[in-house]
Design a protein around this motif. Structure first.
Motif, PDB file in Angstrom:
ATOM      1  N   GLY B   4       0.797  -1.234   0.000  1.00  0.00           N
ATOM      2  CA  GLY B   4       0.000   0.000   0.000  1.00  0.00           C
ATOM      3  C   GLY B   4       0.819   1.268   0.000  1.00  0.00           C
ATOM      4  N   MET B   7       2.941   1.869  -2.778  1.00  0.00           N
ATOM      5  CA  MET B   7       2.173   2.264  -3.948  1.00  0.00           C
ATOM      6  C   MET B   7       2.092   3.790  -4.064  1.00  0.00           C
ATOM      7  N   CYS B  66      -9.386   7.649  -7.887  1.00  0.00           N
ATOM      8  CA  CYS B  66      -8.365   7.427  -6.869  1.00  0.00           C
ATOM      9  C   CYS B  66      -6.998   7.880  -7.380  1.00  0.00           C
ATOM     10  N   ILE B  68      -4.290   6.223  -7.785  1.00  0.00           N
ATOM     11  CA  ILE B  68      -3.650   5.316  -8.737  1.00  0.00           C
ATOM     12  C   ILE B  68      -4.175   5.566 -10.155  1.00  0.00           C
ATOM     13  N   SER B 105      -1.076  -3.500  -5.985  1.00  0.00           N
ATOM     14  CA  SER B 105      -1.702  -4.685  -5.392  1.00  0.00           C
ATOM     15  C   SER B 105      -2.796  -5.199  -6.339  1.00  0.00           C
ATOM     16  N   PRO B 106      -3.028  -6.523  -6.302  1.00  0.00           N
ATOM     17  CA  PRO B 106      -3.912  -7.138  -7.305  1.00  0.00           C
ATOM     18  C   PRO B 106      -5.282  -6.475  -7.424  1.00  0.00           C
ATOM     19  N   ARG B 108      -6.004  -3.469  -7.119  1.00  0.00           N
ATOM     20  CA  ARG B 108      -5.965  -2.091  -7.613  1.00  0.00           C
ATOM     21  C   ARG B 108      -5.513  -1.993  -9.069  1.00  0.00           C
TER      22      ARG B 108
END
Lengths: 425, 141
Positions: B4, B7, B66, B68, B105-106, B108
């Motif tokens: 997290g 990221m 978000c 990302i 992470s998978p 996301r």
């Protein structure tokens, strides 16, 4: 110390029954279970999605598989008889737990959603038509919202939604206006999985019954954490899921008043639900088996009953008190943090969950950062997309508590939220 | 610590807080919109091509979502400049995570690839390879 002194039971002793609460997280999520990459304590606050399963329940399920695994109902051999007795008695445990008259009024389903669909198909398709209406609330879970919406399309029945006030409560004046003589069914969520609102089901039942309508309570978020009695609520149908109350997944219950269930035709056909079959005709088994076609979830049903016995040992009033304590504490601490918008009514009048957004941080980013601190919450629309549209947000973060959660875990949540807020500031 | 906070390295936060090429083009050769309904991420990408009709001259995007998804779209808007439409078409998920420079992470990944998917689908519609009336781009399926 402080708030901890108000715990209504020994939370530490409860936690000992849940070994999963001791695991570490933070490592590689693609390999199930703890490994050497995990390095932070788990703080599990996603109980409204699913709860953990205590050892006594796991043991009861394992005992079934280890010592009397067998198919139910029709077998003459001993294992089948043992399995049948345990599975059938599990219905009695559920019936007692919610104040139903007996196992005839308790149908085991896969979950709350399936229970909702059972009534929507078995009762709704037969009884609804143009001119009728079904009244829901704006805070319905998709389980009820989508189901009745689609049954409405199939039958021509109108679907209405009771509005939610700015404080996150049900607008009862609107309820009184929308429930009318054409209302065949009121389907309402008991405790909102997003707002935490505890809805006045009994008042809604009175409104429905005054107009000769029925009422279905979605109790997925209430039966796990407070005393619920179908007679007190005066409901015609009520549904909940085992996995949100210390039981396994794949099992839930539909309560229905016996005369209503008696009058309904089966929803699924097949084995275990018939009495006599010819090439031309079939007759149905008695309640509740009429609605449990095929090999049921036997281990899950037995585990469901074990979960209820576990919760009853702690006491439903005390579990409710514990959840309220944590919800109010979380509400106050998140409010004090600043930049946090919490949805739903104040902390002292809500179920054990808090949905919120942090200014400038998308709920999914928040959840990702919290995950780094081991804090497991849910981020998204929580299966209430239309309610989120009403709230004017695409998603929210939700922390939800259960009997094993602690004040320290709420503190860990608040600390992690502060870190996330600062990271994105 | 897990994936997290990794990221959210400085580069991601920088692109999220100060997105590059944010806005709309006056005369794009193609425009496309896509979303992740469950996250509420929505991205619109405008692309202007060179006179050769193959090379990407300018990219602009707007959207909500978000960190990302927004940072990924912002970085992509810089990366695409000077690429050909064929090169855009060839970008895969690894290219996107490499561009982001962090492990995603998978759960996301769908956020990270939304901008790329929107640009690729926009290009396909422009070339007549995708029905423009079809459902809007989604990265959840």
């Amino acid at each position: 110390m402080g708030v901890q002194e108000q715990y209504p039971f020994d939370v530490g002793a409860i936690r000992d029954d849940f070994p999963i609460l001791d695991r570490l997280v933070g490592g590689n999520p693609t390999s199930p279970g703890q490994d050497e990459t995990d390095d932070v304590d788990l703080v599990y606050l996603d109980n409204a999605a699913t709860s953990h399963t205590p050892d006594p329940v796991v043991d009861r399920i394992a005992d079934y598989y280890r010592s009397y695994n067998s198919n139910v109902h029709r077998g003459i051999h001993q294992l089948s008889q043992e399995a049948s007795v345990a599975y059938e008695e599990a219905h009695d445990v559920v019936a007692d737990f919610i104040g139903a008259n007996g196992r005839e009024e308790v149908i085991f389903t896969k979950n709350t959603t399936e229970a909702m669909n059972l009534v929507a198909y078995a009762w709704g398709l037969a009884e609804l038509g143009p001119g009728d209406n079904v009244v829901l609330t704006q805070m319905e879970h998709h389980a009820s919202l989508v189901t009745w919406q689609q049954i409405g399309k199939k039958t021509g029945a109108e679907v209405r939604f009771i509005e939610v006030t700015d404080e996150g409560r049900l607008d009862m004046a609107d309820a009184a206006a929308k429930i009318d003589d054409d209302t065949a069914m009121v389907s309402a969520v008991h405790v909102s999985n997003t707002l935490g609102t505890i809805n006045p089901i009994r008042e809604l039942a009175e409104l429905a019954h005054d107009h000769d309508g029925l009422i279905f309570a979605d109790a997925a978020q209430s039966v796990p954490n407070r005393p619920v009695d179908v007679e007190d609520l005066d409901v015609d149908f009520l549904a909940f899921s085992g996995h949100k109350m210390c039981g396994p997944t794949g099992i839930g219950a539909l309560y229905g008043r016996e005369e209503l269930l008696e009058a309904m035709q089966p929803y699924l056909y097949g084995g275990e639900m018939i009495r006599k079959v010819t090439f031309e005709e079939s007759t149905w088994e008695d309640l509740p088996w009429k609605f449990e076609a095929g090999t049921p979830s036997i281990a899950q049903g037995i585990g469901f009953a074990a979960a209820i016995e576990y919760l009853e040992e702690v006491g439903m009033e005390r579990i409710e008190d514990h959840e309220s304590l944590l919800a109010e504490y979380a509400y106050d601490r998140l409010t004090d943090l600043g930049g946090v918008e919490i949805y739903g009514p104040p902390g002292d009048e809500r179920g054990g969950l808090v949905a919120f957004n942090v200014e400038g941080v998308h709920a999914h980013d928040l959840s990702s950062v919290l995950n780094d601190y081991g804090v497991a919450i849910r981020a998204g629309d929580h299966c209430t997309q239309p309610l989120h549209d009403e709230l004017g947000v695409a998603a929210s973060a939700r922390a939800s508590f259960y009997l094993y959660n602690t004040v320290e875990e709420v503190d860990a949540l608040v600390d992690a939220v502060r870190e996330a807020r600062d990271l994105f500031a | 610590m897990g994936t997290g906070s990794d990221m959210y390295r400085q580069q991601i936060l920088d692109h999220y807080k100060n997105p590059r090429n944010y806005g709309e083009l006056e005369d794009p050769d193609f425009t496309h919109v896509g979303e992740n309904p469950s996250c509420g991420d929505t991205i619109k990408v405008d692309v202007a091509l060179d006179d050769d009709g193959e090379t990407i001259e300018t990219v602009a995007f707007t959207g909500d979502g978000c960190a990302i998804s927004m940072a990924s779209a912002s970085m992509l808007s810089e990366r695409l400049r000077g690429m050909t439409v064929d090169e855009l078409d060839a970008l895969d998920t690894d290219d996107v995570t490499e561009m982001l420079g962090v492990d995603i992470s998978p759960m996301r990944i769908k956020c990270a690839v939304l901008g790329r998917q929107v640009a690729q689908d926009g290009a396909k519609i422009h070339r007549g390879e995708l029905d423009p009336d079809a459902d809007r781009t989604r990265t959840e399926e």
